[in-house]
Scaffold this motif. Sequence first.
Motif, PDB file in Angstrom:
ATOM      1  N   ASP A  52     -40.387 -13.561 -40.250  1.00 56.96           N
ATOM      2  CA  ASP A  52     -39.639 -14.360 -39.283  1.00 56.96           C
ATOM      3  C   ASP A  52     -38.333 -14.930 -39.820  1.00 56.96           C
ATOM      4  O   ASP A  52     -37.531 -15.467 -39.059  1.00 56.96           O
ATOM      5  CB  ASP A  52     -40.513 -15.505 -38.758  1.00 56.96           C
ATOM      6  CG  ASP A  52     -41.163 -16.299 -39.878  1.00 56.96           C
ATOM      7  OD1 ASP A  52     -41.126 -15.846 -41.040  1.00 56.96           O
ATOM      8  OD2 ASP A  52     -41.726 -17.378 -39.594  1.00 56.96           O
ATOM      9  N   THR A 111     -36.089 -23.878 -30.288  1.00 51.92           N
ATOM     10  CA  THR A 111     -35.012 -23.173 -30.987  1.00 51.92           C
ATOM     11  C   THR A 111     -33.699 -23.287 -30.247  1.00 51.92           C
ATOM     12  O   THR A 111     -32.640 -23.500 -30.865  1.00 51.92           O
ATOM     13  CB  THR A 111     -35.382 -21.688 -31.171  1.00 51.92           C
ATOM     14  OG1 THR A 111     -36.569 -21.593 -31.958  1.00 51.92           O
ATOM     15  CG2 THR A 111     -34.260 -20.926 -31.849  1.00 51.92           C
ATOM     16  N   GLN A 112     -33.730 -23.159 -28.928  1.00 53.46           N
ATOM     17  CA  GLN A 112     -32.482 -23.205 -28.166  1.00 53.46           C
ATOM     18  C   GLN A 112     -31.830 -24.580 -28.241  1.00 53.46           C
ATOM     19  O   GLN A 112     -30.606 -24.702 -28.309  1.00 53.46           O
ATOM     20  CB  GLN A 112     -32.742 -22.808 -26.705  1.00 53.46           C
ATOM     21  CG  GLN A 112     -33.086 -21.339 -26.542  1.00 53.46           C
ATOM     22  CD  GLN A 112     -32.076 -20.417 -27.216  1.00 53.46           C
ATOM     23  OE1 GLN A 112     -30.869 -20.546 -27.018  1.00 53.46           O
ATOM     24  NE2 GLN A 112     -32.569 -19.475 -28.011  1.00 53.46           N
ATOM     25  N   ILE A 139     -30.124 -24.883 -31.549  1.00 48.62           N
ATOM     26  CA  ILE A 139     -28.862 -24.134 -31.593  1.00 48.62           C
ATOM     27  C   ILE A 139     -27.767 -24.843 -30.824  1.00 48.62           C
ATOM     28  O   ILE A 139     -26.617 -24.942 -31.287  1.00 48.62           O
ATOM     29  CB  ILE A 139     -29.076 -22.710 -31.034  1.00 48.62           C
ATOM     30  CG1 ILE A 139     -30.019 -21.917 -31.948  1.00 48.62           C
ATOM     31  CG2 ILE A 139     -27.750 -21.976 -30.869  1.00 48.62           C
ATOM     32  CD1 ILE A 139     -30.465 -20.593 -31.365  1.00 48.62           C
ATOM     33  N   SER A 140     -28.088 -25.376 -29.650  1.00 43.14           N
ATOM     34  CA  SER A 140     -27.058 -25.894 -28.746  1.00 43.14           C
ATOM     35  C   SER A 140     -26.703 -27.360 -28.970  1.00 43.14           C
ATOM     36  O   SER A 140     -25.591 -27.786 -28.647  1.00 43.14           O
ATOM     37  CB  SER A 140     -27.511 -25.706 -27.292  1.00 43.14           C
ATOM     38  OG  SER A 140     -28.710 -26.423 -27.043  1.00 43.14           O
ATOM     39  N   THR A 192     -32.446 -16.108 -39.465  1.00 43.84           N
ATOM     40  CA  THR A 192     -33.510 -15.741 -38.528  1.00 43.84           C
ATOM     41  C   THR A 192     -32.907 -14.817 -37.474  1.00 43.84           C
ATOM     42  O   THR A 192     -31.714 -14.506 -37.504  1.00 43.84           O
ATOM     43  CB  THR A 192     -34.106 -16.986 -37.847  1.00 43.84           C
ATOM     44  OG1 THR A 192     -33.186 -17.467 -36.853  1.00 43.84           O
ATOM     45  CG2 THR A 192     -34.387 -18.092 -38.870  1.00 43.84           C
ATOM     46  N   ASP A 193     -33.703 -14.394 -36.518  1.00 42.90           N
ATOM     47  CA  ASP A 193     -33.187 -13.553 -35.440  1.00 42.90           C
ATOM     48  C   ASP A 193     -32.242 -14.330 -34.520  1.00 42.90           C
ATOM     49  O   ASP A 193     -31.446 -13.722 -33.793  1.00 42.90           O
ATOM     50  CB  ASP A 193     -34.335 -12.984 -34.608  1.00 42.90           C
ATOM     51  CG  ASP A 193     -35.071 -11.872 -35.332  1.00 42.90           C
ATOM     52  OD1 ASP A 193     -34.427 -11.146 -36.104  1.00 42.90           O
ATOM     53  OD2 ASP A 193     -36.296 -11.739 -35.123  1.00 42.90           O
ATOM     54  N   ASP A 194     -32.314 -15.666 -34.550  1.00 41.90           N
ATOM     55  CA  ASP A 194     -31.564 -16.480 -33.597  1.00 41.90           C
ATOM     56  C   ASP A 194     -30.406 -17.266 -34.205  1.00 41.90           C
ATOM     57  O   ASP A 194     -29.497 -17.686 -33.492  1.00 41.90           O
ATOM     58  CB  ASP A 194     -32.505 -17.474 -32.917  1.00 41.90           C
ATOM     59  CG  ASP A 194     -33.596 -16.786 -32.134  1.00 41.90           C
ATOM     60  OD1 ASP A 194     -33.261 -15.958 -31.275  1.00 41.90           O
ATOM     61  OD2 ASP A 194     -34.785 -17.066 -32.383  1.00 41.90           O
ATOM     62  N   PHE A 195     -30.426 -17.485 -35.504  1.00 43.11           N
ATOM     63  CA  PHE A 195     -29.368 -18.275 -36.136  1.00 43.11           C
ATOM     64  C   PHE A 195     -29.430 -18.080 -37.648  1.00 43.11           C
ATOM     65  O   PHE A 195     -30.387 -17.512 -38.189  1.00 43.11           O
ATOM     66  CB  PHE A 195     -29.513 -19.758 -35.803  1.00 43.11           C
ATOM     67  CG  PHE A 195     -30.832 -20.364 -36.206  1.00 43.11           C
ATOM     68  CD1 PHE A 195     -31.089 -20.787 -37.514  1.00 43.11           C
ATOM     69  CD2 PHE A 195     -31.853 -20.514 -35.266  1.00 43.11           C
ATOM     70  CE1 PHE A 195     -32.302 -21.331 -37.876  1.00 43.11           C
ATOM     71  CE2 PHE A 195     -33.091 -21.061 -35.636  1.00 43.11           C
ATOM     72  CZ  PHE A 195     -33.311 -21.464 -36.935  1.00 43.11           C
ATOM     73  N   PRO A 216     -24.680 -19.471 -34.899  1.00 44.83           N
ATOM     74  CA  PRO A 216     -25.569 -18.975 -33.849  1.00 44.83           C
ATOM     75  C   PRO A 216     -25.628 -17.443 -33.894  1.00 44.83           C
ATOM     76  O   PRO A 216     -24.806 -16.801 -34.563  1.00 44.83           O
ATOM     77  CB  PRO A 216     -24.899 -19.465 -32.558  1.00 44.83           C
ATOM     78  CG  PRO A 216     -23.472 -19.658 -32.920  1.00 44.83           C
ATOM     79  CD  PRO A 216     -23.432 -20.043 -34.363  1.00 44.83           C
ATOM     80  N   LYS A 217     -26.585 -16.878 -33.196  1.00 48.40           N
ATOM     81  CA  LYS A 217     -26.879 -15.448 -33.280  1.00 48.40           C
ATOM     82  C   LYS A 217     -25.649 -14.571 -33.128  1.00 48.40           C
ATOM     83  O   LYS A 217     -25.445 -13.620 -33.906  1.00 48.40           O
ATOM     84  CB  LYS A 217     -27.915 -15.087 -32.208  1.00 48.40           C
ATOM     85  CG  LYS A 217     -28.323 -13.630 -32.181  1.00 48.40           C
ATOM     86  CD  LYS A 217     -29.396 -13.398 -31.137  1.00 48.40           C
ATOM     87  CE  LYS A 217     -29.861 -11.953 -31.123  1.00 48.40           C
ATOM     88  NZ  LYS A 217     -30.965 -11.743 -30.133  1.00 48.40           N
ATOM     89  N   GLU A 218     -24.807 -14.872 -32.153  1.00 46.26           N
ATOM     90  CA  GLU A 218     -23.688 -13.990 -31.853  1.00 46.26           C
ATOM     91  C   GLU A 218     -22.582 -14.048 -32.900  1.00 46.26           C
ATOM     92  O   GLU A 218     -21.663 -13.211 -32.892  1.00 46.26           O
ATOM     93  CB  GLU A 218     -23.112 -14.310 -30.469  1.00 46.26           C
ATOM     94  CG  GLU A 218     -22.588 -15.731 -30.301  1.00 46.26           C
ATOM     95  CD  GLU A 218     -23.669 -16.679 -29.817  1.00 46.26           C
ATOM     96  OE1 GLU A 218     -23.291 -17.699 -29.205  1.00 46.26           O
ATOM     97  OE2 GLU A 218     -24.866 -16.404 -30.033  1.00 46.26           O
TER      98      GLU A 218
END
Length: 298
Positions: A34, A77-78, A81-82, A153-156, A209-211
């Motif tokens: 993970d 998680t969101q 991030i935000s 991670t996959d998200d950040f 962040p992911k992007e």
Amino acid sequence: MNRYSAFAVTRIGELHLRNNIVCQDYSMAINNEDFVFSAVADGHGSQHYLRTDRGSRMAVESAFDCVSEFLDSIEDTQQFISNGAMRDMMLEELWFNIVTRWKARAESDFLNNPFTEEELSRIPDEYAEYHQYYADGQFLSAYGTTLAFVVCTDDFAFCGQIGDGKCVTVECSGIAADPVPDDPRCYNNITTSMCQEDAEYSARFVFFPKEFIPPAFFIGTDGIQNSYLDIEQLHGFYRGLALNFAEFGYNEGIHRLAGFLPEMTKMGSGDDVSCAGVIDIERLANSVNTLKSAVNFC
């Protein structure tokens, strides 16, 4: 996780080999399902830092343990991030926990293994006051070290650092950047440290962040940075390292890096050298030609 891969390589410095000095760097790479984690730490070079090699290992291990617990504790998680204010507060707490864990490990090591006469005999005359410091139980500076780590991670992703050394990112275009802010207290051979009184408040973080996660994060101890004349040359090394992974893959890329680092310290700083990072090998492999152009242009 399959997308990102962590790596870490440490090699003893040429001057340390000549003078029979233990390697004071430590590095680690962990590839979990993970998240991935890589870290480097550089123990302080002066002889009155008696157990700095242990301190660097403890710093990296403490960071990994606390990061693992931290990621498990994120409930939303969101929101993490935000919500920048909440995230900053959580990362500050993470750093506090890392320093606290490191200090506890250093204290345990000191209490279980008091300084020996042989260790104390290595303190240079110009630092004679440390005999009294250590006799009074002021042991932390003996374990002094820097620390830098990358978590993805996959998200950040995020990086944390105290002290000198550099975190460098490389994009598929070949553009290199230093995302972690410099610490003005680090200059020449002076660095901030895990052993200082305000270590809990001396971390620098950068969040992605992911992007916006780059395909390559690299972190290096100052033995790498000091092997180059300026930041452009250092960036050139990391561009070449990204191309190395892009062309030859993960395993061969690490093998070539491990073979090059002894030459770097021999021709460069003479110090211990540690290089670690996190890479997206697929994105790098798809950008070989662009990276080649960037390396050749620079």
